[in-house]
Design an enzyme around this catalytic site. Sequence first.
Site, PDB file in Angstrom:
ATOM      1  N   GLU A  44      -0.941   1.241  -4.334  1.00 53.73           N
ATOM      2  CA  GLU A  44      -0.402   0.270  -3.376  1.00 53.73           C
ATOM      3  C   GLU A  44       0.232  -0.860  -4.167  1.00 53.73           C
ATOM      4  O   GLU A  44      -0.456  -1.529  -4.947  1.00 53.73           O
ATOM      5  CB  GLU A  44      -1.549  -0.333  -2.558  1.00 53.73           C
ATOM      6  CG  GLU A  44      -1.755   0.237  -1.198  1.00 53.73           C
ATOM      7  CD  GLU A  44      -2.864  -0.537  -0.479  1.00 53.73           C
ATOM      8  OE1 GLU A  44      -2.811  -1.781  -0.441  1.00 53.73           O
ATOM      9  OE2 GLU A  44      -3.770   0.119   0.035  1.00 53.73           O
ATOM     10  N   GLU A  55      -4.793 -12.175   2.956  1.00 49.76           N
ATOM     11  CA  GLU A  55      -5.375 -12.202   1.618  1.00 49.76           C
ATOM     12  C   GLU A  55      -6.310 -13.380   1.392  1.00 49.76           C
ATOM     13  O   GLU A  55      -6.094 -14.477   1.881  1.00 49.76           O
ATOM     14  CB  GLU A  55      -4.257 -12.250   0.556  1.00 49.76           C
ATOM     15  CG  GLU A  55      -3.128 -11.248   0.770  1.00 49.76           C
ATOM     16  CD  GLU A  55      -3.561  -9.793   0.723  1.00 49.76           C
ATOM     17  OE1 GLU A  55      -4.742  -9.503   0.468  1.00 49.76           O
ATOM     18  OE2 GLU A  55      -2.714  -8.919   0.966  1.00 49.76           O
TER      19      GLU A  55
END
EC number: 4.2.1.20
Length: 258
Positions: A44, A55
């Site tokens: 990824e 995040e």
Amino acid sequence: MSKIADAFKNHKAFIPFITCGDPDLETTEKIVRAAVDNGADLVELGIPFSDPTAEGPVIQGANIRALAAGTTTDKIFDMVRRLRVDITIPMVFMTYANVVFSYGAERFIKTCADIGMDGLILPDLPFEEKGEFEPLCMAHGLDLISLIAPTSEDRIATIAREAKGFIYIVSSLGVTGVRSAITTDIGAMVDLIRANTDTPCAVGFGISTPDQARAMADRSDGAIIGSAIIKIMAEYGKEAPQKVGEYVAGIRAGMDCH
């Protein structure tokens, strides 16, 4: 046929997440190669964004450093072209809808397909709004990867039935980051997914040790690790490729021992 399925064919898939451009793209390229050489099955690649809402602080920091270093989407595309000269495993981009919009969705998705990317993960794209991107992805042979979270509940079956490539199971509520324990009933989520699709599923958010990776992979088809790898990149900078390679080898060994 989705090439992403290849990552899950022979054993449980190990999927590292790498933010592109931290500390620079030359190092990112070496880190990807080190991860592949040491047993990654699918990579990824994160395209940095100024407001990465899914995040935690570790990957937010990587985004800030990558943008400060002058990382752009076009430069990342060029790096993928170099990697694709000899790297054959599936690779997917993870980024935010805004990055795709600002580049031009048609141009972005067509370029992804042209350079050999296999899929796209947009964590801020609600399932109900995927119609903005999915037809373009299908037209260019790119899998738009679905995420399923502990809060998805009634929608898990629906999302699973329409899933492409692989299903990203978010192990915990909140943002990405290393966790000491994962308390979500992953098994129940996987059972529901498997009742509705043959598409493989992998667990991410919070995994950092070989034991955690093996435990999650035992309950699903693979494990995704991001923050723990980004921490190594932050600590070692240009020296990170070897350290990431060693870390990936340890995770792979941990997932393979029974």
